[in-house]
Design a protein around this motif. Structure first.
Motif, PDB file in Angstrom:
ATOM      1  N   ASP A  12       0.830  -1.207   0.000  1.00  0.00           N
ATOM      2  CA  ASP A  12       0.000   0.000   0.000  1.00  0.00           C
ATOM      3  C   ASP A  12       0.867   1.260   0.000  1.00  0.00           C
ATOM      4  N   ARG A  63       0.820   3.930  -3.064  1.00  0.00           N
ATOM      5  CA  ARG A  63       0.462   5.323  -2.779  1.00  0.00           C
ATOM      6  C   ARG A  63       1.480   6.281  -3.380  1.00  0.00           C
ATOM      7  N   THR A  77       0.857  -4.170  -7.112  1.00  0.00           N
ATOM      8  CA  THR A  77       1.402  -2.826  -7.334  1.00  0.00           C
ATOM      9  C   THR A  77       1.941  -2.734  -8.765  1.00  0.00           C
TER      10      THR A  77
END
Length: 373
Positions: free
Chosen positions: A68, A72, A109
């Motif tokens: 995460d 981000r 990702t």
């Protein structure tokens, strides 16, 4: 085209030889990420709208970030910059971080390339370096990454330190070739000031590095990698055709890049900028909307010398016409100053391009320094 480098200043423990900027405490990871996101916003115009072709997570140990966290940062970059559809997005990783669960999360990702810090396949060497992983994890991490679908992998190796016999070095290289990775980075052990290794040597707790050992192991590396079908496209970097690191190659070719995070460097074609190498000061300044950085505008001489230093290290060589574009007549002066290196067969010239020979690569830094303007 341009690149973005993100310096993640955290490590589980300090390797004895490392002088990169990092902290072994993760206490302020959340605050650091917020500061880096703010810096991305403040620096959104640094690349003048050029398309971002590469994103590189370095450190430190970027693999300590969660999936995460990584997404981000990448998503914020994409909000602020045009990012190439086939951008190379590299994550430096320690072998012990790449377990099955971590790899599953990373597949969610945009990361599409790993740089795995193996250094050696011998436990005694890893203990001597104070690395956090062990030899078994090194091999397993590569295979797990490949099983997870990551084919674009580079591994790091180190040579030229007292524990590394020639036999062990040959075995390390052979192991990498057997792992079928397309890219290898190999570095000679250097003793940097204010590292644990420097302290050990100064107190006679460890022997100094041996230049002859390093040169012999580097020569073996060059020959073995060539036999394995690898191109030595930069002094320390070898790849199968077409698999060179686009991000690092851009450094050597003078492409613009933006560095985010404490100690990160940036280059916009005219000046270099570097952030403060202090986590607290970095976060404090960004907390009030400022960037703690210094800037140096490059002179014509700076540009000449940087081009000499970087281009000579690559298989693309130093192009004399590029040198003349930077300063009229510069190529004639360089050729004159390089006579002794031609005589020693350390460099060669072909169609207006200067290349280091195999023997010259042993003296790359010395040759470049002697050719500086």
């Amino acid at each position: 085209m341009a690149g973005i480098y993100l310096h993640i200043p955290f490590c589980k423990q300090a390797c004895h030889y490392c002088d990169f900027h990092f902290s072994t405490s993760m206490a302020y990871k959340a605050e650091m990420l917020e500061a880096m996101l703010r810096e991305l916003g403040l620096q959104k115009n640094y690349l003048s709208g050029e398309e971002v072709e590469t994103i590189y997570f370095g450190g430190g140990t970027p693999s300590l970030l969660t999936a995460d966290d990584i997404s981000r940062l990448i998503n914020t970059i994409a909000d602020l910059h045009p990012v190439s559809a086939n951008a190379e997005i590299t994550l430096e990783a320690n072998p012990d971080d790449l377990d099955k669960l971590k790899l599953v999360s990373l597949t969610q990702t945009p990361v599409n390339r790993f740089s795995i810090g193996i250094q050696s396949f011998y436990d005694e060497d890893l203990l001597w370096m104070n690395r956090a992983h062990r030899a078994q994890e090194a091999e397993a991490s590569v295979k797990r990454s490949q099983d997870a679908g990551y084919e674009n992998i580079t591994v790091d190796l180190i040579y030229g330190y007292p524990l590394l016999t020639d036999t062990k070095w040959q075995n390390n290289i052979q192991k990498v070739l057997e792992l079928d990775v397309p890219h290898v980075s190999a570095y000679s052990m250097t003793v940097e000031p204010q590292t644990a290794l420097a302290s050990f040597i100064s107190k006679n707790k460890q022997p100094p590095m041996n230049e002859e050992q390093s040169a012999a192991q580097f020569t073996y590396l060059m020959n073995k990698m060539q036999q394995g079908g690898f191109e030595q496209y930069e002094i320390s970097n070898f790849c199968m055709p077409g698999h060179y690191s686009r991000h690092n190659s851009n450094y050597w070719r003078g492409v613009k890049y933006l560095g985010i995070g404490p100690s990160a460097h940036s280059f916009n074609g005219e000046a270099r900028q570097w952030n403060v190498a202090n986590n607290a000061k970095y976060m404090q300044q960004l907390g009030v909307g400022a960037i703690a950085a210094e800037t140096e505008v490059l002179t014509q001489t700076d540009r000449l010398n940087e081009y000499i230093m970087t281009s000579l290290r690559t298989m693309w060589g130093l192009q004399l016409n590029t040198l003349n574009k930077l300063a009229e007549g510069a190529s004639d002066e360089l050729i004159k100053n390089a006579e002794s290196f031609f005589d020693k067969n350390w460099i060669t010239e072909d169609h207006g391009v200067i290349y280091l020979t195999s023997s010259g690569k042993l003296y790359a830094d010395h040759i470049a320094a002697e050719l500086f303007f």
